[in-house]
Motif scaffolding. Structure first.
Motif, short mmCIF file in Angstrom:
data_model
loop_
_atom_site.label_atom_id
_atom_site.label_comp_id
_atom_site.label_asym_id
_atom_site.label_seq_id
_atom_site.Cartn_x
_atom_site.Cartn_y
_atom_site.Cartn_z
N ASP A 17 0.83 -1.20 0.00
CA ASP A 17 0.00 0.00 0.00
C ASP A 17 0.86 1.25 0.00
OD1 ASP A 17 -1.99 1.88 0.30
OD2 ASP A 17 -2.70 1.15 2.21
N LEU A 18 1.93 1.25 0.77
CA LEU A 18 2.79 2.44 0.86
C LEU A 18 3.60 2.69 -0.41
CD1 LEU A 18 6.08 1.69 1.60
CD2 LEU A 18 4.89 0.83 3.59
N ALA A 53 -8.15 -1.31 -6.17
CA ALA A 53 -7.32 -2.41 -5.64
C ALA A 53 -6.77 -2.05 -4.27
CB ALA A 53 -6.19 -2.73 -6.61
N ARG A 54 -6.33 -0.81 -4.12
CA ARG A 54 -5.79 -0.38 -2.83
C ARG A 54 -6.89 -0.36 -1.76
NH1 ARG A 54 -2.70 5.20 -2.17
NH2 ARG A 54 -4.77 5.97 -2.66
N ALA A 55 -8.08 0.14 -2.11
CA ALA A 55 -9.19 0.17 -1.15
C ALA A 55 -9.58 -1.24 -0.74
CB ALA A 55 -10.38 0.91 -1.76
N HIS A 56 -9.63 -2.15 -1.71
CA HIS A 56 -9.95 -3.55 -1.41
C HIS A 56 -8.90 -4.14 -0.46
CE1 HIS A 56 -9.98 -7.93 -2.11
NE2 HIS A 56 -11.29 -7.74 -2.11
N HIS A 57 -7.65 -3.85 -0.73
CA HIS A 57 -6.58 -4.35 0.13
C HIS A 57 -6.71 -3.80 1.55
CE1 HIS A 57 -2.66 -5.51 1.59
NE2 HIS A 57 -2.42 -4.26 1.88
N VAL A 67 -0.58 -5.66 -2.28
CA VAL A 67 -1.87 -5.14 -2.73
C VAL A 67 -2.48 -6.08 -3.77
CG1 VAL A 67 -2.98 -3.23 -3.98
CG2 VAL A 67 -1.25 -2.76 -2.24
N PHE A 68 -1.64 -6.74 -4.53
CA PHE A 68 -2.11 -7.58 -5.63
C PHE A 68 -2.14 -9.07 -5.29
CE2 PHE A 68 -0.17 -3.77 -7.45
CZ PHE A 68 -1.30 -3.23 -8.04
#
Length: 100
Positions: A17-18, A53-57, A67-68
């Motif tokens: 995420d970062l 994708a980031r919000a889901h993570h 993240v993926f």
């Protein structure tokens, strides 16, 4: 990611995420041993997808996880095929609604 960075799935394995800027305008991908970690500009059409994708993570992942990670488990065959078509679509308007 694959459509605008031209990297393989393995390069996404260590993306946290970062590694994504707050405005989703750049992303850092990590190389083997973190020797070469390039920074990529995120095109407008990809920002809502990466923000999603980031919000889901953030909602489902563990701190420090990629993240993926969900995409890597499924090898993302259908997502890779779809990603190849995305640059041809005009997604700049939806991007403005989702990303500041």
């Amino acid at each position: 990611m694959l459509a605008f960075t031209r990297v393989g799935l393995g390069s996404l394995r260590f993306t946290r995420d970062l590694d994504i800027t707050g405005a989703v305008s750049a992303i850092k991908l990590h190389g083997v041993g973190h020797r070469s970690c390039p920074l990529y500009a995120v095109p407008a059409w990809a920002r809502p997808l990466l923000a999603g994708a980031r919000a889901h993570h953030r909602l489902t992942g563990q701190p420090g996880d990629s993240v993926f990670a969900p995409v890597l488990v499924a090898e993302a065959r259908h997502l890779r095929a779809h990603a190849g078509r995305l640059p041809r679509l005009d997604l700049t308007r939806p991007a403005g609604m989702l990303v500041p």
